[in-house]
Design a protein around this motif. Structure first.
Motif, PDB file in Angstrom:
ATOM      1  N   ALA A   1       0.880  -1.171   0.000  1.00  0.00           N
ATOM      2  CA  ALA A   1       0.000   0.000   0.000  1.00  0.00           C
ATOM      3  C   ALA A   1       0.914   1.215   0.000  1.00  0.00           C
ATOM      4  N   VAL A   2       1.111   1.808  -1.161  1.00  0.00           N
ATOM      5  CA  VAL A   2       2.058   2.911  -1.287  1.00  0.00           C
ATOM      6  C   VAL A   2       1.392   4.068  -2.026  1.00  0.00           C
ATOM      7  N   ALA A   3       1.667   5.280  -1.558  1.00  0.00           N
ATOM      8  CA  ALA A   3       0.981   6.458  -2.076  1.00  0.00           C
ATOM      9  C   ALA A   3       1.963   7.519  -2.540  1.00  0.00           C
ATOM     10  N   GLY A   4       1.473   8.383  -3.438  1.00  0.00           N
ATOM     11  CA  GLY A   4       2.278   9.511  -3.898  1.00  0.00           C
ATOM     12  C   GLY A   4       3.602   9.073  -4.462  1.00  0.00           C
ATOM     13  N   GLU A   5       4.685   9.726  -4.013  1.00  0.00           N
ATOM     14  CA  GLU A   5       6.022   9.424  -4.536  1.00  0.00           C
ATOM     15  C   GLU A   5       6.458   7.996  -4.226  1.00  0.00           C
ATOM     16  N   ASN A   6       5.906   7.394  -3.170  1.00  0.00           N
ATOM     17  CA  ASN A   6       6.248   6.008  -2.859  1.00  0.00           C
ATOM     18  C   ASN A   6       5.679   5.031  -3.878  1.00  0.00           C
TER      19      ASN A   6
ATOM     20  N   VAL B   1       7.328  -0.609   0.328  1.00  0.00           N
ATOM     21  CA  VAL B   1       6.889  -1.121   1.630  1.00  0.00           C
ATOM     22  C   VAL B   1       6.039  -0.061   2.325  1.00  0.00           C
ATOM     23  N   PRO B   2       4.831  -0.411   2.783  1.00  0.00           N
ATOM     24  CA  PRO B   2       3.988   0.571   3.457  1.00  0.00           C
ATOM     25  C   PRO B   2       4.688   1.142   4.693  1.00  0.00           C
ATOM     26  N   GLY B   3       4.619   2.460   4.822  1.00  0.00           N
ATOM     27  CA  GLY B   3       5.264   3.115   5.956  1.00  0.00           C
ATOM     28  C   GLY B   3       4.322   4.065   6.660  1.00  0.00           C
ATOM     29  N   GLU B   4       4.905   5.066   7.288  1.00  0.00           N
ATOM     30  CA  GLU B   4       4.126   6.009   8.086  1.00  0.00           C
ATOM     31  C   GLU B   4       3.680   7.232   7.293  1.00  0.00           C
ATOM     32  N   ARG B   5       3.910   7.213   5.983  1.00  0.00           N
ATOM     33  CA  ARG B   5       3.460   8.338   5.162  1.00  0.00           C
ATOM     34  C   ARG B   5       1.933   8.402   5.176  1.00  0.00           C
ATOM     35  N   LYS B   6       1.393   9.583   5.417  1.00  0.00           N
ATOM     36  CA  LYS B   6      -0.047   9.769   5.425  1.00  0.00           C
ATOM     37  C   LYS B   6      -0.533  10.099   4.023  1.00  0.00           C
ATOM     38  N   ILE B   7      -1.617   9.455   3.615  1.00  0.00           N
ATOM     39  CA  ILE B   7      -2.160   9.761   2.292  1.00  0.00           C
ATOM     40  C   ILE B   7      -2.879  11.101   2.355  1.00  0.00           C
TER      41      ILE B   7
END
Length: 358
Positions: A189-194, A201-207
């Protein structure tokens, strides 16, 4: 009565040849029994499953295709089996056997040649597992249904401010709650630049509004895996985001239309790749178009430029082109298809119109 899978390996063995199957996936495939420990010894006229005391009761209750013996002294028991079955050449799974294990077998089995080249075990297992039986395909179909129910759930849960990791965990829980016995792999589950990292790898970035969110996930039913990917928009997507989504969808639909028996996997890859390259994004499609799915999440056949595989009825493959813009975003759309006598059955029912979450 031996399974047809064991019988096929026996058929491939040369005179005075034997096979030792140690990989957990292959052991399960050949015996129907899942365990973290065990050895399956196969000779032209016999097969014996050996496992330790933790599993012996369950193995004897579940395996009715060959004798089951308690594994106490592997070296002594293998020497006895080779002697009794007159085995002088022992084939191993070259893709699952380490060099240390090969050297140990050579020490333990003097007078028996441990074959590590062109293993008939590998060849037989690959041929068997390439084409799923109707029962195996049904397990994959059920696993896919679970994944899609979880996807429908997560679409109602995603909100700006959630982290990638929170979304992945909620999706995992939903699959397990819907009946998955396990997860096919660690959910992406990766968003934006990720999103520009195909296996991020899913991290602590907020969508947040303006993100594209890629979800790649799957469920397991009776050992059989599913695999799907959808990319969704958080808030109204920008023009380039809509553009690359449309290109990826066009590439995926074109590749799906090619699926059928007798079609070279490399040609399917070329079809998807040409659509993306002709749109000016060729350098941003950085992986193969798809892969086989079954007892493992990645197995034969391989839909890539260099693949020598040709599709045949019973094969289950993914079709998953993508575009990845470093530091910006990524888009991947993945369906899973069963090759039939006349074409294919798309096992993925989820829609592919770009979903927008406000």
């Amino acid at each position: 009565m031996m399974t047809k899978q064991i019988a096929q390996i026996q058929k491939n063995l040369p005179p005075r040849g034997g096979a030792l199957v140690a990989g957990p996936v292959s052991r399960r495939y050949l015996t129907g029994f899942e365990s973290s420990d065990g050895l399956l010894f196969i000779s032209p006229g016999n097969a014996v499953f050996l496992t330790d005391s933790r599993y012996i009761e369950a193995a004897r209750a579940e395996i009715n295709t060959c004798p089951v013996e308690e594994l106490s002294d592997a070296a002594k028991q293998l020497r006895a089996l080779c002697r009794e079955q007159r085995v002088k050449r022992l084939f191993v799974e070259t893709r699952r056997t380490t060099l240390d294990e090969v050297l140990r077998l050579r020490r333990q089995l003097p007078g028996v040649y441990i074959e590590t080249r062109n293993s008939c075990v590998d060849n037989a297992l690959r041929a068997l597992r390439l084409r799923k039986t109707p029962e195996e395909a049904d397990c994959i179909r059920r696993a896919q249904g679970i994944a899609e129910r979880a996807f429908a759930h997560i679409l109602g849960e995603i909100k700006p401010g959630m982290t990638e990791r929170e979304i992945a965990l909620e999706l995992d829980y939903a699959m397990l709650r819907c009946g998955a016995q396990a997860l096919s792999f660690e959910t992406i589950a990766v968003a934006g630049e990720n999103g520009s990292k195909p296996h991020g790898v899913p991290g602590e970035r907020k969508i947040q509004a303006g993100d594209l969110l890629t979800l790649d996930f799957g469920a397991v039913v009776e050992g059989w895996h599913s695999d799907m990917t959808r990319t969704i928009a958080i808030g109204e997507p920008g023009e380039e985001q809509k553009k690359i989504y449309g290109i990826v969808l066009e590439a995926q639909l074109a590749a799906l239309d090619m699926l059928g028996p007798g079609v070279a996997c490399s040609e399917i890859d070329k079809c998807a790749r040409d659509v993306i390259a002709n749109a000016g994004y060729g350098e941003h499609f950085r992986h193969g178009t798809g892969h086989g799915v079954g007892l493992e999440i990645h197995e034969a056949p391989n839909l890539s430029r260099k693949s020598k595989d040709v599709l045949a009825p019973g094969m289950v493959v993914t079709v998953e082109p993508g575009i990845y813009l470093p530091g910006n975003c990524g888009v991947r759309i993945e369906d899973m298809a069963l090759i039939t006598e006349t074409g294919y059955e798309n096992l993925t029912r989820a829609g592919k119109t770009l979903v927008v979450i406000d």
